[in-house]
Design an enzyme around this catalytic site. Structure first.
Site, short mmCIF file in Angstrom:
data_model
loop_
_atom_site.label_atom_id
_atom_site.label_comp_id
_atom_site.label_asym_id
_atom_site.label_seq_id
_atom_site.Cartn_x
_atom_site.Cartn_y
_atom_site.Cartn_z
CD GLU A 26 -1.22 -2.26 2.24
OE1 GLU A 26 -1.96 -2.81 3.08
OE2 GLU A 26 -0.02 -2.57 2.08
CB CYS A 29 -0.46 -0.67 5.54
SG CYS A 29 1.17 -1.29 5.10
CB ALA A 83 11.99 -49.68 -2.80
CD1 TRP A 99 17.97 -42.90 -11.37
CD2 TRP A 99 16.97 -41.78 -9.70
NE1 TRP A 99 18.92 -42.13 -10.76
CE2 TRP A 99 18.32 -41.43 -9.73
CE3 TRP A 99 16.14 -41.21 -8.75
CZ2 TRP A 99 18.86 -40.52 -8.82
CZ3 TRP A 99 16.67 -40.32 -7.87
CH2 TRP A 99 18.02 -39.98 -7.90
CB THR A 122 16.22 -41.09 3.93
OG1 THR A 122 14.91 -41.65 3.81
CG2 THR A 122 16.65 -40.50 2.60
CG ASP A 169 18.79 -43.34 -0.22
OD1 ASP A 169 19.11 -44.53 -0.38
OD2 ASP A 169 17.61 -42.93 -0.21
CD GLU A 184 13.18 -35.48 -1.78
OE1 GLU A 184 12.43 -36.42 -2.04
OE2 GLU A 184 13.34 -34.51 -2.52
#
Length: 345
Positions: free
Chosen positions: A55, A88, A165, A173, A199, A203, A269
């Site tokens: 604004e 504002c 998997a 993949w 994980t 990995d 993830e």
């Protein structure tokens, strides 16, 4: 007074302007100033923490006195508090604005109340115009404000029959290069990327966001949850940001601490265990399911126990979009049932 056609068109423009702003600790907000005859005379948007709000940015482009009797169209209720910038609502009052139309109410305890202040000063105020579109634009920020935790996206990749998997544990993949590139683009707009120690040990992920071999400019903070130790030579230690390690399985404690650190968008993830834990805890706001046209069979499901024992307790989703990605398909969904808010207040 009902919203006019000119005001409706101006709100559409204000939403476009809001999208120019950075996604960060403050919301993306756009503003348009209309003359008494309905013509656009100024535009503005919030450009980041410490800069003028939308604004004020719009008002600054007008000569003194030009806003008197005008209408301000704003995507978010004008704020009513002094932080790094002033309120504002007061700026609009002092500029002589006669009417304010805003889309979404400000959920903040300290910053809300601008509409009431405007009305008390004699300004005509209308709310709710295109609120759904604005809520979609700033959903991450709204979640953080309302629930005191980051907006959480849970991602997984699966075969057509729901496996993460093969029976021997191999998973790279399942999806193709287009889907994997999409994951990295979505990582790049998150504030944090979260995995479990399972994980991490299996990995050794770097938890970066990449375009091919090139890192995106914005990188999410890597976060590891679990009680097992991460090796000193793990790839995560070479991340541009210092990793955060939580030696706990209490997800509510983790997300509260992330919120306190200013993290508003978290990207899960990890594998099936962590993804399922976040959903079971009612801490998933959005899900991303990358579905590959392959069949694996076996017991390695993409999700495990999420606390559903009967069909009546199913976690209900609304599909926002189906996105083809090469041979794969991405289902983007929002969790809509009451269980999604469990334990977050």
């Amino acid at each position: 007074m009902a919203v006019t056609g000119a005001e409706r068109r101006a709100m559409t423009r204000a939403i476009e302007l809001a999208a120019h702003g950075p996604r960060g600790i403050n919301p993306q907000v756009g503003a348009v100033i209309l003359s008494p005859t309905g013509d656009i005379i100024a535009e503005g948007w919030h450009k980041g923490a410490g800069t003028p709000h939308a604004e004020v940015d719009a008002l600054s482009k007008l000569p003194e006195g030009a806003a008197r009797g005008a209408t301000a169209i704003v995507t978010l209720e004008p704020c009513n508090h002094t932080g790094r910038t002033g309120p504002c609502a007061l700026a609009l009052i002092e500029a002589g604005i006669a009417r304010v139309v805003y889309a979404e109410s400000d959920p903040g305890d300290a910053s809300s109340g601008g509409a009431g202040r405007l009305r008390a000063a004699g300004v005509d105020v209308e709310s709710g115009e295109q609120a759904d579109a604005v809520d979609a634009l700033i959903a991450d920020w709204m979640t953080a404000q309302r629930l005191g935790r980051p907006h959480i996206t849970v991602k997984w990749a699966q075969s057509l029959d729901g496996r993460a998997a093969a029976s021997d544990g191999t998973s790279q993949w399942i999806t193709g290069p287009e889907a994997r590139a999409d994951v990295h683009r979505r990582r790049s707009v998150a504030d944090a990327i979260i995995v479990g120690t399972g994980t991490m040990l299996a990995d050794d992920p770097g938890l970066t966001a990449r375009d091919g071999d090139v890192l995106f400019e914005h990188q999410p903070v890597p976060v590891v949850i679990g009680t097992r130790e991460t090796p000193a030579d793990a790839a995560i230690h070479r991340h541009p940001h210092e990793p955060l390690f939580y030696n706990t399985h209490d997800l509510h404690t983790v997300v509260a601490d992330l919120h306190a650190r200013g993290i508003q968008r978290a990207f899960i993830e990890g594998g099936p265990t962590l993804a399922s834990a976040f959903i079971a805890a009612g801490l998933a706001d959005r899900t991303l399911a990358y579905i590959a046209p392959v069949l694996l069979g076996g017991e390695r499901l993409a999700l495990t126990d999420i606390g559903v024992t009967t069909i009546d307790a199913a976690r209900r989703l609304t599909i926002d979009e189906w996105v083809p990605l090469g041979a794969d398909l991405l289902a983007i969904a929002r969790v809509i049932d009451d269980a999604s808010q469990e334990g977050t207040h």
